[in-house]
Design an enzyme around this catalytic site. Structure first.
Site, short mmCIF file in Angstrom:
data_model
loop_
_atom_site.label_atom_id
_atom_site.label_comp_id
_atom_site.label_asym_id
_atom_site.label_seq_id
_atom_site.Cartn_x
_atom_site.Cartn_y
_atom_site.Cartn_z
N GLU A 8 -10.55 -5.18 5.28
CA GLU A 8 -9.43 -4.46 4.66
C GLU A 8 -9.62 -4.58 3.16
O GLU A 8 -8.88 -5.28 2.46
CB GLU A 8 -8.06 -5.00 5.09
CG GLU A 8 -6.93 -4.06 4.62
CD GLU A 8 -5.53 -4.59 4.84
OE1 GLU A 8 -5.23 -5.03 5.96
OE2 GLU A 8 -4.74 -4.53 3.87
N HIS A 163 -2.78 0.92 8.24
CA HIS A 163 -2.55 0.10 7.05
C HIS A 163 -1.14 0.37 6.52
O HIS A 163 -0.63 1.49 6.60
CB HIS A 163 -3.62 0.43 5.99
CG HIS A 163 -3.51 -0.39 4.75
ND1 HIS A 163 -2.68 -0.04 3.69
CD2 HIS A 163 -4.12 -1.55 4.40
CE1 HIS A 163 -2.80 -0.97 2.74
NE2 HIS A 163 -3.66 -1.88 3.14
N ASP A 286 -8.28 -8.31 1.82
CA ASP A 286 -7.34 -7.39 1.17
C ASP A 286 -7.62 -7.31 -0.33
O ASP A 286 -6.71 -7.20 -1.14
CB ASP A 286 -5.87 -7.76 1.42
CG ASP A 286 -4.95 -6.53 1.45
OD1 ASP A 286 -5.42 -5.43 1.12
OD2 ASP A 286 -3.76 -6.69 1.80
C1 GRE Z 1 -2.50 -3.67 0.29
O1 GRE Z 1 -3.37 -2.81 0.30
O2 GRE Z 1 -2.35 -4.40 1.26
C2 GRE Z 1 -1.62 -3.82 -0.92
C3 GRE Z 1 -1.26 -2.70 -1.66
C4 GRE Z 1 -0.45 -2.85 -2.78
C5 GRE Z 1 0.03 -4.10 -3.10
C6 GRE Z 1 -0.31 -5.20 -2.37
C7 GRE Z 1 -1.13 -5.08 -1.27
O3 GRE Z 1 -1.73 -1.48 -1.30
O4 GRE Z 1 -1.45 -6.16 -0.54
ZN ZN Z 2 -4.57 -3.57 2.19
#
Ligand code: GRE
Ligand code: ZN
Length: 325
Positions: A8, A163, A286
């Protein structure tokens, strides 16, 4: 552990970069460049912390928030072409998830097919519901018009990563006055878990018995509720009915694969392994919202067996995405 695979892990193109500017200027100085970079800072982090491969995906909400359908189609295509080009530079270190214009089910199917067949992508990552036609029109993918899309995903035999994104302001009145609950603190997981449950309850997985789904953040809270969702006051003889044939836990354990993205909690990991089995959990970070180092250090030392560590850190991803590494 060396040879980890993380899945991710986000990047941005100019057209979508601003969507991630949620934490204020002090963070943006670092976060913006981290999103745009692929081959330098990111690769150095991977090398330093034993991550052999990242499967990359566009940031959020990006394509899902573009209510003009033609623009959504164009931006998805552009992002996927940029990503394909970057992966081609280091195919042993990067693989790709497609961004999809889910505003239109047929366009989503066409773009996924193009990405898998022509660009060698290993799946799709979609940022929750899509706004379509007007900013306030929202579509979830349990709706009937998406059934042919799902049959395409199943036929292509690639996983679909659901997601998070935030609920629209008009749908988020429960958070009024409590903005800190939006985003990764809470609203992301509430939004995404409900979407996953909608898919399950709709009977989608009876119709597409070979669909493979991925959820981040160790399952968006769902693993700890599998018993309760199906238990639902068992002594009351008339439970609420839904279209699906089996209990939620049946579909969740069979069709869903979880990642550790942004949730570096050993109790949560152990619980997920207990509920799902070690073959349905995969390491992820992430990036760039979380640090590769923090995630890797936690995972490398987490109190799980060494054989589970290798499965979760690497082998499950190789199998699920048929990676050639
Ligand atoms: C994520 O992609 O999980 C994400 C965001 C924005 C802020 C925090 C975050 O897209 O973890
Ligand atoms: Zn993410």
């Amino acid at each position: 552990m060396q040879g980890k695979i993380a899945l991710e892990e986000h990047f941005a193109i100019e057209a979508t970069l601003g969507d991630s500017q949620v934490f204020g200027a002090h963070v943006w100085e670092t976060l913006g460049p981290r999103l745009i970079d692929i081959q330098d800072m990111r690769l150095a982090e991977m090398d330093k912390h034993g991550v052999e491969m990242m499967i990359l995906s566009l940031n959020a909400p990006a394509v899902q928030a573009i209510h003009d359908v033609k623009t959504a189609i164009a931006v998805a295509r552009q992002a996927n072409d940029v990503l394909a080009e970057e992966v081609r530079k280091r195919p042993m270190r990067f693989a790709a998830f497609a961004a999809l214009p889910m505003q239109d089910a047929e366009a989503g199917s066409a773009e996924l097919t193009r990405c898998v067949k022509e660009l060698g992508f290993v799946g799709a990552l979609v940022n929750g519901f899509s706004q379509t036609g007007s900013p306030d029109t929202v579509v979830y993918y349990d709706l009937p018009q998406y059934r042919t899309f799902w049959r395409t995903v199943e036929a292509l035999d690639v996983p679909f990563y659901l997601h998070p994104r935030n609920p629209l302001p008009s749908w988020a009145r429960q958070y009024e006055g409590h903005n800190w609950l939006l985003g990764p603190n809470w609203a992301f997981h509430s939004e995404t878990s409900v979407h996953a449950l909608r898919l399950i309850g709709s009977g989608l997985f009876d119709e597409c018995p070979n669909l493979k789904m991925v959820l981040g953040h160790i399952g968006e809270g769902l693993p700890i509720y599998l018993w309760r969702i199906d238990g639902r006051n068992g002594w009351m003889k008339e439970p609420h009915r839904y279209a699906a044939k089996h209990g939620v836990g049946h579909y969740f354990r069979k069709h869903f694969h979880l990642t550790t993205s942004g949730n570096f909690s050993t109790p949560a990991l152990v619980n997920a392994v207990t509920e799902m089995g070690a073959d349905h959990v995969m390491f992820s970070v992430d990036w760039p919202f979380e640090d590769v180092g923090e995630g890797a250090e936690w995972f490398d030392k987490a109190a799980i067996s060494e054989s589970d560590r290798v499965r979760i850190g690497r082998e499950n991803a190789i199998e699920l995405f048929k990676l050639k590494i």
